[in-house]
Design an enzyme around this catalytic site. Structure first.
Site, PDB file in Angstrom:
ATOM      1  N   HIS A  60       0.811  -1.208   0.000  1.00 36.73           N
ATOM      2  CA  HIS A  60       0.000   0.000   0.000  1.00 36.73           C
ATOM      3  C   HIS A  60       0.849   1.264   0.000  1.00 36.73           C
ATOM      4  O   HIS A  60       1.886   1.340   0.655  1.00 36.73           O
ATOM      5  CB  HIS A  60      -1.052  -0.004   1.114  1.00 36.73           C
ATOM      6  N   ASP A 158       5.664   1.763   7.073  1.00 35.37           N
ATOM      7  CA  ASP A 158       4.356   1.157   6.791  1.00 35.37           C
ATOM      8  C   ASP A 158       3.640   2.037   5.782  1.00 35.37           C
ATOM      9  O   ASP A 158       3.055   3.043   6.161  1.00 35.37           O
ATOM     10  CB  ASP A 158       3.570   1.040   8.105  1.00 35.37           C
ATOM     11  N   GLU A 188      -5.203   1.635   2.216  1.00 36.34           N
ATOM     12  CA  GLU A 188      -5.133   0.445   3.077  1.00 36.34           C
ATOM     13  C   GLU A 188      -5.405   0.791   4.529  1.00 36.34           C
ATOM     14  O   GLU A 188      -6.078   0.059   5.248  1.00 36.34           O
ATOM     15  CB  GLU A 188      -3.744  -0.215   2.950  1.00 36.34           C
TER      16      GLU A 188
HETATM   17 CO    CO Z   1      -0.436   0.371   8.818  1.00 35.87          CO
HETATM   18 ZN    ZN Z   2       0.631  -1.394   6.348  1.00 36.39          ZN
END
Ligand code: CO
Ligand code: ZN
Length: 328
Positions: A60, A158, A188
């Site tokens: 993502h 992330d 996401e």
């Molecule tokens: Co995350």
């Molecule tokens: Zn993630």
């Protein structure tokens, strides 16, 4: 690779505003894939053509952030979260808006819930603030990426580190018999929204999400088998998916053939793009390769470069083999 990690983690891209990330990825991959497509939700699909099985990889592009809900008469901004932002990490943090405006987060004397916090952008009146920001504007953490040698810290590891893994895999994968879709998905962090629609359109034979997972190797950490620096984590389950057993074993076997370190991951709470991919159309065998990451969803998420290299190596090997022959 470290340069790309820095560039991608420092890019601005809260859920719904992933364009900067897509532009970096496109520039990076222009000589390594056969085609690009931005699908209707905004996810970027880079394709390496092949005649065999269709494999979808998903990382993502979005990151967690904040959204402005109210501007008070003295120009302080109230906000709410976009994705899983934990409030105990916010006091004193600097945030940045799409057009580069920076603010700092302050806290009322009572409590530390999000409704007791505000963003100070250095103005004194509502009208002055309104010249710079609007209700509904998004902001992200403002943090630079730091290279510590084997390890790096940045905001938005992330899942920009997953995007890096996809880019590197696309660059290194040569003459695969399979057709491979590198999907840089949107939204996401607000419920794995982009991956499902991409999977529906692509109709892959397998889907592999590449995302971060937390570790249990810090002082007094909640029990978690995964550690930083011990190799990519092959997911068994999280809250969104039970990895398809055949795909999971295929990844484990591939890691064994390479004689490389890997870990098995059971994540008690948290989901990934593999969830919606697995449930698209009549179902897709789906799994996850996770990059072990400390301090997930904080402004300083830490990864180990060896783990990242391991993820790329494992994916390239898994995609180099004929997936139809492997039974998919
Ligand atoms: Co995350
Ligand atoms: Zn993630």
């Amino acid at each position: 690779m470290k340069e790309l990690i820095k560039k991608l983690t420092e890019a601005y891209g809260p859920s719904g505003s992933e364009e900067q990330v897509m532009d970096i990825v496109k520039a990076e991959l222009k000589d390594s894939v056969d085609s690009f497509e931005i699908d209707k939700m905004g996810s970027l699909i880079a394709t390496k053509k092949g005649n065999g099985a269709k494999a979808m990889l998903a990382a993502h592009a979005d990151e967690i952030g904040l959204i402005i809900t109210h501007i008070d008469k003295e120009g302080f901004l109230r906000f709410s979260s976009v994705g899983g932002v934990s409030t105990n990490r916010l006091d004193g943090m600097r945030v940045v808006f799409a057009h580069g405006l920076v603010g700092t987060i302050g806290l009322e004397k009572s409590g530390n819930s999000m409704d007791k916090m505000y963003i100070d952008i250095g103005v004194t009146k509502k009208e002055e603030a309104q010249e710079k920001v609007n209700i509904g504007d998004f902001a992200v953490f403002r943090q630079d990426c730091v290279d510590m040698g084997n390890r790096m810290i940045a905001k938005a590891m992330d899942d920009r580190i997953g995007c890096v893994v996809l880019v590197e895999t696309a660059k290194r994968l040569k003459n695969s018999p399979n057709e491979v879709y590198f999907a840089f998905t949107v939204q996401e962090e607000v419920g794995c929204r982009g991956a499902g629609t991409s999977a529906y359109a692509l109709e892959p034979d397998i889907g592999i999400a590449v995302d971060v997972t937390r570790t249990g190797d810090t002082p007094e950490a909640r029990t978690m088998e995964v550690s930083l620096g011990k190799g990519p984590a092959i997911k068994v389950r999280d809250s969104s998916v039970i990895a398809h057993p055949k795909l999971r074993s295929y990844l484990v076997e591939t890691a064994k053939e390479l004689d490389m370190p890997y870990q098995l991951e059971v994540l008690e709470s948290g989901g990934t793009d593999a969830g919606p991919i697995q449930r698209s159309r009549g179902g897709v065998p789906a799994g996850v390769i996770s990059i072990p990451t400390r301090y997930v969803h904080s402004p300083s998420e830490m990864i180990d470069i060896g783990d990242v290299e391991g993820c790329v190596k494992l994916l390239v090997a898994a995609l180099q083999k004929d997936l139809h022959e492997a039974g998919f």
